[in-house]
Design an enzyme around this catalytic site. Structure first.
Site, short mmCIF file in Angstrom:
data_model
loop_
_atom_site.label_atom_id
_atom_site.label_comp_id
_atom_site.label_asym_id
_atom_site.label_seq_id
_atom_site.Cartn_x
_atom_site.Cartn_y
_atom_site.Cartn_z
N SER A 127 0.84 -1.19 0.07
CA SER A 127 0.06 -0.08 -0.03
C SER A 127 0.86 1.09 -0.05
O SER A 127 0.98 2.11 0.79
CB SER A 127 -0.75 -0.18 1.27
OG SER A 127 -1.67 0.96 1.17
N GLU A 128 1.67 1.40 -1.02
CA GLU A 128 2.79 2.23 -0.87
C GLU A 128 2.22 3.77 -0.83
O GLU A 128 2.78 4.60 0.06
CB GLU A 128 3.66 2.29 -2.23
CG GLU A 128 4.77 1.38 -2.30
CD GLU A 128 4.27 -0.13 -2.82
OE1 GLU A 128 2.99 0.03 -2.94
OE2 GLU A 128 5.12 -1.17 -2.68
N ALA A 155 11.86 0.81 -7.08
CA ALA A 155 11.73 2.00 -7.68
C ALA A 155 10.25 2.34 -8.61
O ALA A 155 9.74 3.10 -8.72
CB ALA A 155 12.81 2.60 -8.54
N ASP A 156 10.19 1.05 -9.39
CA ASP A 156 8.93 0.85 -10.01
C ASP A 156 7.68 1.21 -9.14
O ASP A 156 6.83 1.46 -9.99
CB ASP A 156 9.15 -0.72 -10.67
CG ASP A 156 10.23 -1.00 -11.35
OD1 ASP A 156 10.35 -1.18 -12.25
OD2 ASP A 156 11.37 -1.30 -10.55
N HIS A 190 10.41 -4.48 -12.23
CA HIS A 190 11.24 -4.69 -11.14
C HIS A 190 12.80 -4.12 -11.57
O HIS A 190 13.72 -4.78 -11.30
CB HIS A 190 11.47 -5.90 -10.67
CG HIS A 190 10.25 -6.59 -9.56
ND1 HIS A 190 9.20 -6.72 -10.33
CD2 HIS A 190 10.25 -6.86 -8.41
CE1 HIS A 190 8.17 -6.82 -9.38
NE2 HIS A 190 8.88 -7.00 -8.34
#
Lengths: 338, 336
Positions: free
Chosen positions: A75-76, A100-101, A142
C-alpha cells in the site's frame, strides 16, 4: 571556492576503518540513528519480521520493537502518505520503497505532499524515503531507475550514493535533516564491500566527491554507474587522465565541484543508469553549458539506458545500460584528439 | 472568532447556551462564505471559490467536539470546517484574498488553509491525497501518547473521494493500526456533476465500506448540526479508545461546484431539486428549531446576526489592509 571532497589516500590511513557490505552500511545508519533519536521509525513492506527484501532492516524489529518498526500492507501510496503525516506531528519516519518501479503508485504523496508542504507551510518535514532501484531483475516492473522524476520536483533533496561510507554517512545525515530526503539505492551493489569509519560516520549532503583527479576529461556519475565509471577509468590508466566525479547528491547539485573540474578538463561525460532521454544527465549538461560552456573544448556527452522498457532476458539487460566497455569507448572517443 | 473556541464542548449541545453558540457559528459560516462569494465576484478573492453553502452543519457540528491538541484535515471545500475548528476569521479572510497577513501568508489559499497553532491543518487540492496523511497524524498521536492517545484527528472527505485508491488505503491502515481518527464523509450528492450512480455500481452505503476495513460506522443527518455535534462527541470517545470511526453525513450542496463553474449553472441538477433542498437549509432549520423551542427569540436572532456581520466586516477590513505578498520573498524558506 568550495570544492567537493577529494580522495586522499593518506587520510584513509589516519582514521581506522571497517570493511562492510553496502546494505550493512545502511543498516548501521538506521540502527545508530534509531538509538540516538527515539522519534526515528522505520516503515515499509516486509521491513520488520522479514528484515527487508534485501536485508537492509534486518534485526531492527528485534532491537527496537513494533512501535519503531512497522510492517505495512502492500500500500505504498497509503503508508508513504501516512509517514508524511507522522513527520508533520513530530516523528522522523524512514520509509522503504521496495522497488523504484513502485513509485508509480506512491507518487501522489511525493508530489502533492512531500514536494509541496514544506514550502507552502514554510516548515520542516523530516522524512526519508529510501528507494531501491536498478536495471535488471524479475521483469520490466522490477528494474527501473527513476531519479529524474524525483529531481524534477521542487524543494526535495535527492541523494544517490555509490560507496559504503556514503551509504552510511549520507543516510545518517538524511535522517537528521529537516528537509524531506529521497534516498536512492542500487541493489546491484548492496553486496559489495567498502570501508566505513570505525567511529562516527556522517557525510555532508550536497557535496560531490572527486574519486580520481585528472586533467583530460570530467566524467560525472552517481549510484551503481559510478562503480563502472571507476572501472573504466582504471582501465584507461596511463592513457587518459580522467577526473571522476561522484555527484552523490543530485539535488542540491554541487555545481562548484563540477564547474571547477570542467574548467580544468574542458570535457564532460555524464553516465547514468536511467533512460538517457530527459534524464538527470541532461540537467548536468545544461547547467555546465550555462555556467562554464565557454570552457568546453568539445561537445559534452551523455550515456544512459536505451529508450525502451527493461526486457527480461539477461542478454537484453547487458545491452540496455552503459557498461565498463561503452563508458571506456566513449571516453576514448571524446579524448581521441589529444 | 477566538471567543468561540471550545465553547460547545463543555456541556454538549443540549444546553441552551451551547445550542445558541452552534447557531452563531453556523450563521457565521454561511454569512462569511456569502461575503467571500461577493469578494470573489469583485476580484478580491482570486480563483474559483468552493463554497460549503448548504453543508455548514457538518463542519460546525464536528468542530464543536474538537479539544485542544486535536487535528483537523479537510478537503477542497474546507472553509466551514476551518471556521468550525476556530480558525480566526481575519487570517482566514486574508488568506482567501491572497495577502501576506493570511494564515499561510498567501501561499495556500482555500485548499491549503492550515492553522497550525489550532491544529486545523487544512486540505489538499488532490482528492483523496490527504487521507493517508491524516492517518499518519493519528498514528503520531497514538505513538507519541505512548499508545494511549489524548487527541484525535478529524479528517473530512467528500463522497466523491470514496472511489479513489488513497481513501481505501487510508481506511485500511487506520483499521489495521487502530489509530484515533474520525473520517467524516460529507455526502453532498455531487462530485462536480457526478451523482452516486455515475460513480459506482455499489449501494449508497459508504459507512458499510468503512466497516469492512475495521472502522466503526456511523450515519448522521448532515443538515442537523446538533445531531452532527452529538455524533462527533461519541465518535471522539470511540476513536480515542482505539476504534477508528467513519461518519457518513448526508447533506446537500446548495452552491455550484465552485464560483468558476462553467456552462449553465447547475445544468446537471434536475429542475427544482436545488430549490426544494433549500427547504432543508441547515441554518434556517436550526434557527426554526431554537426559536420554536424558545431557546432563541427574534431579538436574539437579530443580535447574533449583527454580531456575526460585524465580525465578518472586521475580517474583511483586516484582509483589505493586509499587504500584498512581497514577490521578492517568493523563495523564502525554500528547503532545497
Amino acid at each position: 571556492m568550495t570544492i567537493g571532497k577529494v580522495a586522499d589516500p593518506s587520510a584513509a590511513h589516519a582514521a581506522p576503518t571497517r570493511r562492510v557490505r553496502l546494505n550493512a552500511a545502511l543498516r548501521e545508519a538506521l540502527s545508530e540513528e534509531m538509538e540516538r533519536d527515539p522519534t526515528v521509525c522505520v516503515i515499509g513492506e516486509d521491513v520488520g519480521v522479514y528484515g527487508g527484501l534485501y536485508k537492509v532492516t534486518d534485526g531492527l524489529l528485534a532491537k527496537y520493537g513494533p512501535r519503531r518498526v512497522f510492517d505495512t500492507p502492500i500500500s505504498e501510496g497509503g503508508f508513504l502518505g501516512a509517514a508524511v503525516g507522522m513527520a508533520m506531528v513530530g516523528l522522523r519516519p524512514v520509509v522503504e520503497i521496495m522497488y523504484a518501479d513502485f513509485l508509480g503508485v506512491a507518487m501522489d504523496p511525493i508530489v502533492s505532499q512531500i514536494a509541496t508542504i514544506p514550502y507552502v507551510w514554510n516548515s520542516d518535514l523530516p522524512i526519508v524515503v529510501r528507494i531501491q532501484g536498478g536495471t535488471g531483475g524479475s521483469s520490466p516492473h522490477h528494474g527501473k531507475t527513476l531519479e529524474a522524476w524525483l529531481c524534477h520536483l521542487p524543494d526535495t533533496v535527492v541523494i544517490y550514493p555509490s560507496t559504503a561510507q556514503d551509504y552510511k554517512g549520507l543516510l545518517k545525515s538524511a535522517i537528521r535533516d529537516r528537509r524531506p530526503v529521497l534516498f536512492c539505492e542500487s541493489r546491484h551493489i548492496y553486496e559489495r564491500f567498502g570501508e566505513v569509519p570505525s567511529g562516527e560516520c556522517v557525510e555532508e549532503i550536497g557535496e560531490a566527491a572527486v574519486r580520481q583527479e585528472g586533467t583530460d576529461i570530467t566524467v560525472a556519475s552517481w549510484g551503481r554507474m559510478m562503480t563502472r565509471v571507476l572501472e573504466a577509468t582504471e582501465a584507461l590508466q596511463g592513457r587518459v587522465s580522467v577526473e571522476a566525479v561522484d555527484l552523490r547528491t543530485l539535488v542540491p547539485l554541487d555545481m562548484d565541484t563540477l564547474q571547477h573540474s570542467v574548467e580544468k578538463t574542458g570535457r564532460l561525460l555524464v553516465v547514468q543508469e536511467a533512460w538517457k532521454k530527459m534524464g538527470f544527465g541532461a540537467e548536468v549538461v545544461a547547467r555546465i553549458a550555462e555556467t562554464c560552456g565557454q570552457n568546453l573544448r568539445s561537445a559534452p556527452s551523455r550515456l544512459g539506458a536505451v529508450n525502451h522498457p527493461q526486457p527480461f532476458s539477461p542478454v537484453f539487460l547487458d545491452a540496455a545500460i552503459p557498461t565498463v566497455g561503452t563508458i571506456q569507448a566513449e571516453i576514448e572517443r571524446m579524448t581521441a584528439s589529444l | 472568532m477566538s471567543d468561540l473556541k471550545e465553547v460547545a464542548t463543555k456541556a454538549g449541545p443540549d444546553a441552551p447556551a451551547e445550542r445558541r453558540e452552534l447557531y452563531k457559528r453556523l450563521l457565521c459560516a454561511r454569512m462569511f462564505e456569502e461575503r467571500m462569494t461577493a469578494a470573489n465576484a469583485a476580484g478580491q478573492v482570486p480563483g474559483g471559490l468552493m463554497q460549503s453553502i448548504g453543508q455548514e452543519a457538518v463542519g460546525i457540528g464536528i468542530g464543536s467536539a474538537r479539544r485542544e491538541g486535536d487535528i483537523g484535515r479537510s478537503w477542497v471545500r474546507g472553509i466551514s470546517q476551518a471556521i468550525g475548528f476556530g480558525l480566526p476569521l481575519p487570517e482566514l479572510c486574508a488568506e482567501l484574498f491572497g495577502r501576506a497577513g493570511g494564515v499561510m501568508g498567501g501561499r495556500g489559499g482555500a485548499q491549503f488553509l492550515a492553522w497550525r497553532e489550532g491544529g486545523y491543518l487544512g486540505g489538499s487540492g488532490v482528492v483523496g491525497s490527504v487521507l493517508p496523511v491524516a492517518v499518519g497524524h493519528a498514528m503520531g498521536q497514538k505513538l507519541l501518547g505512548d499508545g494511549r492517545p489524548q487527541n484525535v484527528t478529524f479528517c473530512y472527505l467528500g463522497e466523491g473521494a470514496l472511489h479513489i485508491g488513497p481513501t481505501h488505503e487510508a481506511m485500511n491502515l487506520a483499521g489495521l493500526w487502530r489509530v484515533p481518527i474520525i473520517f467524516v464523509c460529507e455526502d453532498n450528492g455531487y462530485a462536480l456533476s457526478a451523482t452516486w450512480s455515475m460513480q459506482t455500481g455499489g449501494p449508497r452505503e459508504a459507512a458499510t465500506r468503512a466497516k469492512l476495513y475495521g472502522l466503526s460506522p456511523h450515519e448522521v443527518d448532515g443538515n442537523d448540526v446538533e445531531a452532527v455535534a452529538r455524533a462527533a462527541s461519541q465518535a471522539r470517545e470511540e476513536a480515542i479508545s482505539g476504534r477508528p470511526v467513519f461518519i457518513l453525513a448526508k447533506t446537500y450542496r446548495l452552491a455550484p461546484f465552485s464560483t468558476g463553474e462553467t456552462g449553465a449553472l447547475g445544468s446537471y441538477v434536475p429542475a427544482g431539486e436545488r430549490e426544494a433542498a433549500w427547504e432543508h437549509d441547515p441554518v434556517k432549520r436550526h434557527e426554526t428549531a431554537l426559536t420554536g423551542e424558545g431557546v432563541l427569540d427574534e431579538e436574539q436572532v437579530a443580535a447574533i446576526r449583527a454580531e456575526v456581520a460585524e465580525n465578518i466586516a472586521r475580517a474583511v477590513a483586516f484582509a483589505e489592509a493586509s499587504p500584498i505578498p512581497d514577490v521578492s520573498r517568493f523563495g523564502e524558506g525554500a528547503l532545497a
